[in-house]
Design an enzyme around this catalytic site. Structure first.
Site, PDB file in Angstrom:
ATOM      1  N   ASN A 172       0.850  -1.188   0.000  1.00 11.88           N
ATOM      2  CA  ASN A 172       0.000   0.000   0.000  1.00 11.88           C
ATOM      3  C   ASN A 172       0.893   1.247   0.000  1.00 11.88           C
ATOM      4  O   ASN A 172       1.720   1.420   0.897  1.00 11.88           O
ATOM      5  CB  ASN A 172      -0.910  -0.010   1.235  1.00 11.88           C
ATOM      6  CG  ASN A 172      -1.916   1.114   1.227  1.00 11.88           C
ATOM      7  OD1 ASN A 172      -1.571   2.273   0.999  1.00 11.88           O
ATOM      8  ND2 ASN A 172      -3.166   0.801   1.501  1.00 11.88           N
TER       9      ASN A 172
ATOM     10  N   HIS B 291      -5.851   3.457  -1.581  1.00 11.03           N
ATOM     11  CA  HIS B 291      -7.181   3.749  -1.057  1.00 11.03           C
ATOM     12  C   HIS B 291      -7.582   5.142  -1.529  1.00 11.03           C
ATOM     13  O   HIS B 291      -7.003   6.142  -1.087  1.00 11.03           O
ATOM     14  CB  HIS B 291      -7.172   3.675   0.470  1.00 11.03           C
ATOM     15  CG  HIS B 291      -8.508   3.890   1.107  1.00 11.03           C
ATOM     16  ND1 HIS B 291      -8.695   3.800   2.475  1.00 11.03           N
ATOM     17  CD2 HIS B 291      -9.725   4.187   0.593  1.00 11.03           C
ATOM     18  CE1 HIS B 291      -9.954   4.040   2.768  1.00 11.03           C
ATOM     19  NE2 HIS B 291     -10.610   4.285   1.637  1.00 11.03           N
TER      20      HIS B 291
ATOM     21  N   ARG C  97      -9.843   7.698  -0.888  1.00  7.90           N
ATOM     22  CA  ARG C  97     -10.811   8.102   0.118  1.00  7.90           C
ATOM     23  C   ARG C  97     -11.712   9.205  -0.429  1.00  7.90           C
ATOM     24  O   ARG C  97     -11.337   9.951  -1.337  1.00  7.90           O
ATOM     25  CB  ARG C  97     -10.099   8.584   1.378  1.00  7.90           C
ATOM     26  CG  ARG C  97      -9.287   7.503   2.084  1.00  7.90           C
ATOM     27  CD  ARG C  97      -8.704   8.044   3.372  1.00  7.90           C
ATOM     28  NE  ARG C  97      -9.750   8.271   4.347  1.00  7.90           N
ATOM     29  CZ  ARG C  97     -10.014   7.457   5.387  1.00  7.90           C
ATOM     30  NH1 ARG C  97      -9.287   6.373   5.564  1.00  7.90           N
ATOM     31  NH2 ARG C  97     -10.982   7.732   6.223  1.00  7.90           N
TER      32      ARG C  97
ATOM     33  N   ARG D  27      -7.578  12.587   0.910  1.00  5.71           N
ATOM     34  CA  ARG D  27      -6.516  13.059   1.805  1.00  5.71           C
ATOM     35  C   ARG D  27      -5.125  12.588   1.366  1.00  5.71           C
ATOM     36  O   ARG D  27      -4.127  13.176   1.759  1.00  5.71           O
ATOM     37  CB  ARG D  27      -6.771  12.626   3.243  1.00  5.71           C
ATOM     38  CG  ARG D  27      -6.624  11.139   3.493  1.00  5.71           C
ATOM     39  CD  ARG D  27      -6.771  10.785   4.964  1.00  5.71           C
ATOM     40  NE  ARG D  27      -8.100  11.077   5.471  1.00  5.71           N
ATOM     41  CZ  ARG D  27      -8.552  10.623   6.644  1.00  5.71           C
ATOM     42  NH1 ARG D  27      -7.758   9.888   7.411  1.00  5.71           N
ATOM     43  NH2 ARG D  27      -9.766  10.895   7.046  1.00  5.71           N
TER      44      ARG D  27
ATOM     45  N   GLU E  31      -8.772   0.162  -2.841  1.00  6.52           N
ATOM     46  CA  GLU E  31      -9.644   0.218  -1.671  1.00  6.52           C
ATOM     47  C   GLU E  31     -10.594   1.394  -1.820  1.00  6.52           C
ATOM     48  O   GLU E  31     -10.177   2.492  -2.211  1.00  6.52           O
ATOM     49  CB  GLU E  31      -8.816   0.377  -0.393  1.00  6.52           C
ATOM     50  CG  GLU E  31      -7.914  -0.804  -0.101  1.00  6.52           C
ATOM     51  CD  GLU E  31      -7.127  -0.623   1.181  1.00  6.52           C
ATOM     52  OE1 GLU E  31      -7.085   0.525   1.698  1.00  6.52           O
ATOM     53  OE2 GLU E  31      -6.556  -1.602   1.670  1.00  6.52           O
TER      54      GLU E  31
ATOM     55  N   GLU F 234     -10.930  -9.762   2.697  1.00  6.22           N
ATOM     56  CA  GLU F 234      -9.730  -9.397   3.432  1.00  6.22           C
ATOM     57  C   GLU F 234     -10.069  -9.313   4.906  1.00  6.22           C
ATOM     58  O   GLU F 234     -10.964  -8.575   5.310  1.00  6.22           O
ATOM     59  CB  GLU F 234      -9.154  -8.068   2.943  1.00  6.22           C
ATOM     60  CG  GLU F 234      -7.873  -7.685   3.665  1.00  6.22           C
ATOM     61  CD  GLU F 234      -7.094  -6.566   2.994  1.00  6.22           C
ATOM     62  OE1 GLU F 234      -6.369  -5.841   3.712  1.00  6.22           O
ATOM     63  OE2 GLU F 234      -7.206  -6.421   1.762  1.00  6.22           O
TER      64      GLU F 234
ATOM     65  N   HIS G  17      -3.893  -4.807   7.815  1.00  8.14           N
ATOM     66  CA  HIS G  17      -4.142  -3.660   8.680  1.00  8.14           C
ATOM     67  C   HIS G  17      -3.305  -3.785   9.949  1.00  8.14           C
ATOM     68  O   HIS G  17      -3.456  -4.706  10.738  1.00  8.14           O
ATOM     69  CB  HIS G  17      -5.603  -3.462   9.075  1.00  8.14           C
ATOM     70  CG  HIS G  17      -5.877  -2.049   9.534  1.00  8.14           C
ATOM     71  ND1 HIS G  17      -5.977  -0.990   8.659  1.00  8.14           N
ATOM     72  CD2 HIS G  17      -6.018  -1.514  10.769  1.00  8.14           C
ATOM     73  CE1 HIS G  17      -6.188   0.126   9.333  1.00  8.14           C
ATOM     74  NE2 HIS G  17      -6.207  -0.167  10.615  1.00  8.14           N
TER      75      HIS G  17
END
Length: 246
Positions: free
Chosen positions: A11, A47, A49, A53, A74, A155, A195
């Site tokens: 990631n 990801h 978002r 951000r 994601e 996941e 995570h």
């Protein structure tokens, strides 16, 4: 897949975090993706978002169009995000819960409690040729809902294991992951996990034979600030491989 194999998705969100902190066009998430691939990453995870951000829309298009492995995108289960995914066509989409004020994803998606919305998302994404991987807590009810919704993989959220305050708490969370991975695998679902995983807690998770892929970001990018990204990715791959084969 052979049980001794374990894939690593890197990631690279926080490369974009650093770029955005100064409003520059560097460091480039795409360049980071290339370096991670060269170091042995089996895929790239980002990801997008809702508040943008870190990863931005253009990053998604650039990375999806140029990397040599595969993109795992994601995203929150919103019409906007599903539309972006269907247009960019990543190899897979990891569906995650998202709150604007959170520092990072705080838990798994409630698939059973939002079943119809998730089922529709699975239909839209699968129609575009995208694999769907809901991000869930290691819970039998959620696994059953993932299967019923039409996803082919999931996941498992490892954050509670990673954040455990004692060895007994960590062991309990680890056993939840083991049980969930075994159950999901028995249903024919591909099991991924991620995570909060880092260089000091990844090996027990990597030993779980049903887990096919680990998605890891913050710890790799953090180490990369000291060692360089290529070595940081290679070190993580080595830990994972040794844990699985030994």
């Amino acid at each position: 897949m052979h049980k001794n194999s374990l894939f690593l998705g890197v990631n690279i969100d926080h490369v974009a975090t650093l770029r955005n902190a100064r409003g520059t066009d560097y460091p480039s998430p795409l360049d980071a993706a290339f370096i991670a691939e060269r170091a042995g990453a089996d895929g790239i995870t980002i990801h997008l978002r809702e508040d943008r951000r870190h990863i931005r829309d253009q990053d998604v298009y650039d990375i999806a169009s140029n990397i040599h492995t595969r993109l795992n995108l994601e995203l929150a289960v919103t019409d906007e995000m599903i539309d972006i995914a269907c247009r960019t066509k990543p190899a897979s989409c990891c569906l995650v819960p998202e709150k604007r004020e959170e520092l990072t994803t705080e838990g798994g998606l409630d698939v059973s409690g939002n079943f119809e919305r998730l089922r529709q998302a699975c239909l839209s994404l699968s129609s575009a040729g995208i694999l769907i991987s809901p991000f869930i807590d290691p819970d039998k009810e959620q696994i059953d809902a993932v299967k019923e919704a039409g996803a082919s993989m999931l996941e498992l959220h490892t954050g509670c294991y990673a954040d455990a305050k004692s060895l007994s708490e960590q062991e309990a969370e680890y056993n939840r992951i083991v049980t969930a991975a075994n159950y999901a695998d028995s249903l024919g679902l591909q099991v991924n996990a991620g995570h909060g995983l880092h260089y000091h807690n990844v090996e027990p998770i990597a030993k779980i034979p049903e887990i096919v892929e680990l998605n890891i970001g913050h710890s790799i990018i953090s180490r990369a600030l000291i060692t360089g990204l290529e070595l940081a990715v290679r070190d993580m791959k080595t830990l994972m491989h040794n844990a699985r084969v030994n």
